[in-house]
Structure formats: C-alpha cells, structure tokens
Motif scaffolding. Structure first.
Motif, PDB file in Angstrom:
ATOM      1  N   ALA A 312      94.748 -50.247  54.391  1.00 30.79           N
ATOM      2  CA  ALA A 312      93.378 -50.718  54.154  1.00 30.79           C
ATOM      3  C   ALA A 312      92.414 -50.059  55.137  1.00 30.79           C
ATOM      4  CB  ALA A 312      93.315 -52.240  54.276  1.00 30.79           C
ATOM      5  N   GLY A 313      92.866 -49.862  56.381  1.00 29.50           N
ATOM      6  CA  GLY A 313      92.047 -49.153  57.360  1.00 29.50           C
ATOM      7  C   GLY A 313      91.795 -47.715  56.948  1.00 29.50           C
ATOM      8  N   GLY A 314      92.825 -47.062  56.394  1.00 31.78           N
ATOM      9  CA  GLY A 314      92.660 -45.690  55.890  1.00 31.78           C
ATOM     10  C   GLY A 314      91.658 -45.621  54.760  1.00 31.78           C
ATOM     11  N   GLU A 315      91.688 -46.624  53.880  1.00 28.80           N
ATOM     12  CA  GLU A 315      90.723 -46.664  52.776  1.00 28.80           C
ATOM     13  C   GLU A 315      89.304 -46.845  53.307  1.00 28.80           C
ATOM     14  OE1 GLU A 315      92.019 -49.758  50.160  1.00 28.80           O
ATOM     15  OE2 GLU A 315      93.874 -48.704  49.626  1.00 28.80           O
ATOM     16  N   ALA A 316      89.146 -47.701  54.320  1.00 27.64           N
ATOM     17  CA  ALA A 316      87.821 -47.934  54.895  1.00 27.64           C
ATOM     18  C   ALA A 316      87.286 -46.662  55.560  1.00 27.64           C
ATOM     19  CB  ALA A 316      87.878 -49.077  55.904  1.00 27.64           C
ATOM     20  N   VAL A 317      88.149 -45.969  56.292  1.00 28.63           N
ATOM     21  CA  VAL A 317      87.742 -44.722  56.942  1.00 28.63           C
ATOM     22  C   VAL A 317      87.361 -43.686  55.896  1.00 28.63           C
ATOM     23  CG1 VAL A 317      88.580 -42.759  58.291  1.00 28.63           C
ATOM     24  CG2 VAL A 317      89.039 -45.087  59.071  1.00 28.63           C
ATOM     25  N   ALA A 318      88.170 -43.568  54.843  1.00 27.02           N
ATOM     26  CA  ALA A 318      87.891 -42.591  53.785  1.00 27.02           C
ATOM     27  C   ALA A 318      86.546 -42.876  53.116  1.00 27.02           C
ATOM     28  CB  ALA A 318      89.019 -42.604  52.754  1.00 27.02           C
ATOM     29  N   ALA A 319      86.281 -44.164  52.842  1.00 20.21           N
ATOM     30  CA  ALA A 319      85.013 -44.531  52.201  1.00 20.21           C
ATOM     31  C   ALA A 319      83.837 -44.236  53.123  1.00 20.21           C
ATOM     32  CB  ALA A 319      85.031 -46.010  51.818  1.00 20.21           C
ATOM     33  N   THR A 320      84.016 -44.466  54.424  1.00 22.65           N
ATOM     34  CA  THR A 320      82.947 -44.183  55.385  1.00 22.65           C
ATOM     35  C   THR A 320      82.657 -42.690  55.447  1.00 22.65           C
ATOM     36  OG1 THR A 320      83.636 -46.096  56.684  1.00 22.65           O
ATOM     37  CG2 THR A 320      82.216 -44.495  57.779  1.00 22.65           C
ATOM     38  N   LEU A 321      83.703 -41.878  55.537  1.00 24.12           N
ATOM     39  CA  LEU A 321      83.524 -40.428  55.583  1.00 24.12           C
ATOM     40  C   LEU A 321      82.881 -39.917  54.296  1.00 24.12           C
ATOM     41  CD1 LEU A 321      86.939 -39.404  57.191  1.00 24.12           C
ATOM     42  CD2 LEU A 321      84.682 -39.262  58.280  1.00 24.12           C
ATOM     43  N   ALA A 322      83.292 -40.473  53.166  1.00 18.44           N
ATOM     44  CA  ALA A 322      82.747 -40.038  51.875  1.00 18.44           C
ATOM     45  C   ALA A 322      81.259 -40.346  51.757  1.00 18.44           C
ATOM     46  CB  ALA A 322      83.521 -40.700  50.727  1.00 18.44           C
ATOM     47  N   ALA A 323      80.814 -41.407  52.442  1.00 20.05           N
ATOM     48  CA  ALA A 323      79.404 -41.803  52.366  1.00 20.05           C
ATOM     49  C   ALA A 323      78.523 -41.008  53.328  1.00 20.05           C
ATOM     50  CB  ALA A 323      79.275 -43.296  52.663  1.00 20.05           C
ATOM     51  N   MET A 324      79.131 -40.240  54.234  1.00 17.99           N
ATOM     52  CA  MET A 324      78.357 -39.451  55.204  1.00 17.99           C
ATOM     53  C   MET A 324      77.859 -38.155  54.553  1.00 17.99           C
ATOM     54  SD  MET A 324      80.636 -39.728  58.674  1.00 17.99           S
ATOM     55  CE  MET A 324      80.669 -41.217  59.669  1.00 17.99           C
ATOM     56  N   PRO A 325      76.828 -37.531  55.131  1.00 19.99           N
ATOM     57  CA  PRO A 325      76.407 -36.216  54.636  1.00 19.99           C
ATOM     58  C   PRO A 325      77.588 -35.250  54.629  1.00 19.99           C
ATOM     59  CG  PRO A 325      74.832 -37.062  56.245  1.00 19.99           C
ATOM     60  CD  PRO A 325      76.001 -38.005  56.250  1.00 19.99           C
ATOM     61  N   ALA A 342     102.144 -42.862  55.988  1.00 20.49           N
ATOM     62  CA  ALA A 342     101.709 -42.193  54.758  1.00 20.49           C
ATOM     63  C   ALA A 342     100.693 -43.057  54.014  1.00 20.49           C
ATOM     64  CB  ALA A 342     102.917 -41.892  53.872  1.00 20.49           C
ATOM     65  N   GLY A 343     100.882 -44.363  54.038  1.00 21.83           N
ATOM     66  CA  GLY A 343      99.937 -45.269  53.381  1.00 21.83           C
ATOM     67  C   GLY A 343      98.560 -45.202  54.011  1.00 21.83           C
ATOM     68  N   TYR A 344      98.519 -45.048  55.339  1.00 24.10           N
ATOM     69  CA  TYR A 344      97.236 -44.899  56.028  1.00 24.10           C
ATOM     70  C   TYR A 344      96.574 -43.576  55.639  1.00 24.10           C
ATOM     71  CZ  TYR A 344      93.935 -43.763  59.737  1.00 24.10           C
ATOM     72  OH  TYR A 344      92.807 -43.379  60.419  1.00 24.10           O
ATOM     73  N   MET A 345      97.361 -42.503  55.566  1.00 23.70           N
ATOM     74  CA  MET A 345      96.804 -41.168  55.349  1.00 23.70           C
ATOM     75  C   MET A 345      96.429 -40.881  53.902  1.00 23.70           C
ATOM     76  SD  MET A 345      99.273 -38.892  57.745  1.00 23.70           S
ATOM     77  CE  MET A 345      99.312 -39.095  59.529  1.00 23.70           C
ATOM     78  N   ARG A 346      97.089 -41.535  52.969  1.00 23.90           N
ATOM     79  CA  ARG A 346      96.900 -41.193  51.544  1.00 23.90           C
ATOM     80  C   ARG A 346      95.434 -41.214  51.109  1.00 23.90           C
ATOM     81  NH1 ARG A 346     100.941 -44.006  49.999  1.00 23.90           N
ATOM     82  NH2 ARG A 346     102.450 -42.323  50.152  1.00 23.90           N
ATOM     83  N   PRO A 347      94.644 -42.248  51.487  1.00 24.99           N
ATOM     84  CA  PRO A 347      93.237 -42.240  51.053  1.00 24.99           C
ATOM     85  C   PRO A 347      92.416 -41.101  51.649  1.00 24.99           C
ATOM     86  CG  PRO A 347      93.909 -44.426  51.835  1.00 24.99           C
ATOM     87  CD  PRO A 347      94.990 -43.470  52.220  1.00 24.99           C
ATOM     88  N   LEU A 348      92.912 -40.514  52.752  1.00 27.50           N
ATOM     89  CA  LEU A 348      92.178 -39.460  53.434  1.00 27.50           C
ATOM     90  C   LEU A 348      92.492 -38.064  52.896  1.00 27.50           C
ATOM     91  CD1 LEU A 348      92.773 -40.982  56.952  1.00 27.50           C
ATOM     92  CD2 LEU A 348      90.529 -40.743  55.881  1.00 27.50           C
ATOM     93  N   ALA A 349      93.462 -37.999  51.988  1.00 28.79           N
ATOM     94  CA  ALA A 349      93.952 -36.692  51.527  1.00 28.79           C
ATOM     95  C   ALA A 349      92.865 -35.876  50.830  1.00 28.79           C
ATOM     96  CB  ALA A 349      95.158 -36.886  50.611  1.00 28.79           C
ATOM     97  N   GLY A 350      91.975 -36.536  50.122  1.00 27.57           N
ATOM     98  CA  GLY A 350      90.941 -35.784  49.413  1.00 27.57           C
ATOM     99  C   GLY A 350      89.730 -35.461  50.262  1.00 27.57           C
ATOM    100  N   ILE A 351      89.736 -35.922  51.500  1.00 26.36           N
ATOM    101  CA  ILE A 351      88.551 -35.793  52.354  1.00 26.36           C
ATOM    102  C   ILE A 351      88.791 -34.872  53.533  1.00 26.36           C
ATOM    103  CG2 ILE A 351      87.052 -37.097  53.920  1.00 26.36           C
ATOM    104  CD1 ILE A 351      87.326 -39.446  51.958  1.00 26.36           C
ATOM    105  N   ALA A 352      89.965 -34.986  54.151  1.00 21.94           N
ATOM    106  CA  ALA A 352      90.262 -34.196  55.353  1.00 21.94           C
ATOM    107  C   ALA A 352      90.813 -32.827  54.976  1.00 21.94           C
ATOM    108  CB  ALA A 352      91.261 -34.940  56.224  1.00 21.94           C
ATOM    109  N   GLU A 353      90.269 -31.790  55.601  1.00 23.67           N
ATOM    110  CA  GLU A 353      90.782 -30.440  55.351  1.00 23.67           C
ATOM    111  C   GLU A 353      92.040 -30.158  56.159  1.00 23.67           C
ATOM    112  OE1 GLU A 353      87.858 -27.406  55.677  1.00 23.67           O
ATOM    113  OE2 GLU A 353      86.510 -28.357  54.226  1.00 23.67           O
TER     114      GLU A 353
END
Length: 422
Positions: A312-325, A342-353
């Motif tokens: 859930a923390g990973g999802e929150a971080v991903a949503a925050t990053l997605a909302a930034m410029p 892996a559960g923490y990182m999965r939401p970040l996969a489409g955002i982090a290079e």
C-alpha cells in the motif's frame, strides 16, 4: 546523570525478542508505576496499516491551532528516540526522557519486557506528569495486543486504512489483520474509520456493534476528496472547501479526511480543519530534501525521501510521483527482510527508470542490496547496487543529471538518511 542512549541500550537486552505481542508485561509494569495510563489527558488512539503518522500529525496540527496542549506518541523514530514522545507539543527533553526511562527500568526490576513495552510505559509516565488537553497515541503494531492498548476509556478511536503487512504477527488475511487493528475499539467510545477494503470494514463494524461503539465511517458518514486542487470534506454537519494537504501525495487527501472527521467528533470546526491540512509536519513522507551532503551530491537532481515499506505504501508513492510534473525518476531503495519487497516495488515499475539497491546501515534485519535489486528486476525495474545512499546518489547524478531521485523502502533507511544528511 546517565544518558538516555545508555539506558535505551540496556533496555534492549531485557527480552530475547524484539516483538512479543502480549499485554501481561505492560499491566505488570504500569501497576508497579502506579498506573500512569489512568491519569493521562483524554486519549485519541490511532491504529491502521498506513497513514497513522500522517493522520496523527494532522490531528495534532488542528488541536494545537485551537490552543490545545497535546501529548503525542509515535514510532519508530527517525533521527533520535526523543521524536517518539511529545509533551504538550514539544519533543521530550533529554533530562525528562532519561528520568522516565530510569524509573521504568527500576520498576521493572530486571524482568523480561520488550523494548517497545518499557519505552511505551515511559511515555505514559511522562504524559502523566505534564498537563495537557489531549494525548495522541499511535499503535506500534496491530492493536489488540499492542503496548498502547491499555487505556480503558479513550476519548476517540481512529482506524486508518488497513492492508496486508506484518503477517508473521497479525495473520495472513485481511479479516485477521483487521480483527487485530479493531482491538483498539472500546465499549461506547466513538470510532473514526478511514476508507477500508470491504472485508476489513465488515470486521470493524462487527466489533463496534458488539461494543456499542458509535461509528463514523468514510464514504458513509463523511467523505473527503480532491476537486480542482482543493480538499472537499463533508459530513452531516455540512460541506467544507479546504486547501489541499501540505503533506504531498494523493493519499494524504484521505488521511486529511480522517483527521478532520476526528476533529469534528471532538467538536472542532473549519478553522481547525484548515490548520490540520496546512500546518501538519511529518518527516520522511515524500519529504523534499533541500540541504546536506546528499543534496550536494545530487547536483541538478531533485531529491526526495519516503519511508513507506509495504505494497500500500508503494501504491501511495507511485500515485504521488505520477501526480508530480513529469521528470525521469530513479529510486535508491533499501528494505527489511520482513517485508513484501516485490509487492512494494510493483506499483513503481511503470514510473521508475531504475533502482539502485542499498543495505540499511546498522540494521540487522536489512535485506542485502543484491536481493533488493533482484526483486526490482523481477517486477521489471532495471536495478544495480551501491555501498550506500551517498554513492548511489553520486552515480545517478552523474548518469542522469536533472532527474528526480527518491530514496525509499524503509523508515529505518529514511532515519539513517536524515541523521547522516543533517
């Protein structure tokens, strides 16, 4: 006088386990201390998986804006232990902390007790000796058997969003975990309930009904959401159009709603709601770092810090990053071996290079950097390893000048970063 660090070091050896959920040892030491938990100011007890600290910070900001003196207890600390205990708005002093710890150590008489239990007893002791209007108590782990769950009649119970975490202690399923969190509900005491998965909400509702505890449930009795960059909150008393939360991230809108619902139940109004969302401070929750050696190493990069550590923390971080410029984003990540990495990182996969993995210095339960990197690769994030956050930062700044960099994965790593970065 012995320093608090020296006493804390001694207290760590009183029990072979870091976590051993039970209330027996708490009842014993509190009785030996004369039951300080019975004379502290009215308690607002906060449980949940995510958002406890942010919600507490916002409630505190609202109460203090109303001129109230507020005690607050939270865990873990980031840079120093004193952060866990606020007396009437101020971090506990070294002399007050050392005195409370020594008194608890003497009262315990060398018997087995966990570090969290005896330090929670010290917090109750300190709270009992300083006048205040409210006491904010954040649950450490779970709720039913948490060391904070010794107050018979709190003024209010608050349950933030529940998700899967700490399965080795709380159960494998959402209903089991919700049952532990709902253990803070007391007979006749009102309960503020944040948005919940249906199976968690059902458990909370059953527990509250059994104890005749009035419920104030998100999306039923109150709601909060973002609209045109503002926070809209409404309940049976009316609608408020408020500034957005100063704490960054879309998830902070629901934490703000939970905090405002709590303030409304306590009888406060719009001025306190505005203060809750605009004055709250909570480090290592999508915190922008502006100075220190890491920022110097970052050069033209934008540097952020977050302590979220479960899916859930990973999802929150991903949503925050997605909302930034839009900006290329790279992660520096260290995690504990008790987490669903892996559960923490999965939401970040489409955002982090990319992700640069590090071990958490001085933390016995750190996941080796190589395993953290392997987990990142398994969910589709390119990964490498570095000896520490500073060297990771230098490498990213050299290869990707001007990128956004987020140090993430653990509050323990965040605390280390804040200590070392000044």
């Amino acid at each position: 006088m012995t320093t608090s660090d020296a006493i804390l070091s001694r207290l760590m050896s009183l029990h072979p386990k870091v976590i051993d959920l039970s209330l027996d040892r708490m009842h014993r030491i509190l009785a030996a201390l004369g039951h300080p938990e019975r004379v502290i100011p009215p308690v607002i007890h906060i449980a949940g998986t995510n958002g406890k600290g942010s919600t507490q910070a916002m409630i505190r900001a609202g109460l203090e804006a109303a001129g109230k003196r507020v005690h607050a207890y939270t865990s873990p600390h980031l840079a120093q232990f004193h952060e866990r205990i606020r007396l009437a708005g101020e971090l506990i002093s070294e002399s007050a902390l050392a005195a409370a710890l020594e008194e608890c150590e003497a009262a315990n008489g060398g018997q087995p007790i966990t570090f969290f239990e005896i330090t929670t007893a010290a917090a109750f002791l300190a709270f009992s000796r300083v006048p205040a209007d409210y006491t904010l108590l954040e649950v450490g782990l779970g709720g039913r058997l948490d060391a904070t769950n010794v107050v018979d009649q709190p003024r209010l119970s608050v349950i933030t969003p529940i998700s899967i975490d700490h399965t080795q202690y709380l159960g494998e399923t959402l209903p089991e975990i919700a049952g532990e969190k709902a253990g803070i509900i007391k007979r006749g005491v009102p309960v503020i309930v944040a948005p919940q998965p249906p199976e968690a909400r059902a458990v909370i509702e059953d527990r509250a009904e059994a104890l005749a505890a009035p419920l104030h449930v998100a999306r039923q009795d109150w709601d909060a959401y973002a609209e045109h960059g503002r926070l809209v909150y409404f309940d049976q008393r009316g609608l408020m159009d408020l500034p957005p939360p100063v704490l960054p991230g879309p998830h902070q809108f629901q934490n703000a709603g939970t905090a405002i619902a709590a303030l409304r139940e306590l009888g406060f109004g719009e001025a306190e709601a505005i203060a809750a969302v605009t004055r709250a401070e909570w480090p290592a929750r999508m915190q922008r770092l502006q100075r220190g050696p890491l920022v110097e190493a970052a050069g033209a990069c934008e540097l952020w810090l977050d302590g979220g550590h479960n899916p859930a923390g990973g999802e929150a971080v991903a949503a925050t990053l997605a909302a930034m410029p839009a900006r290329p984003t790279h992660l520096v990540c260290g995690m504990l071996n008790t987490k669903d990495v892996a559960g923490y990182m999965r939401p970040l996969a489409g955002i982090a290079e990319s992700l640069t993995a590090v071990a958490i210095p001085g933390e016995p339960n750190t996941l080796p950097a190589e395993e953290t990197a392997a987990a990142a690769v398994s969910v589709g994030i390119a990964a490498s390893v570095a000896p520490d956050a500073l060297q990771a930062m230098r490498a990213i700044a050299s290869a990707h000048p001007g990128a956004r960099v987020l140090i993430c994965g653990s509050l323990y790593l965040a605390g280390q970063v804040l200590r070392e970065n000044g």
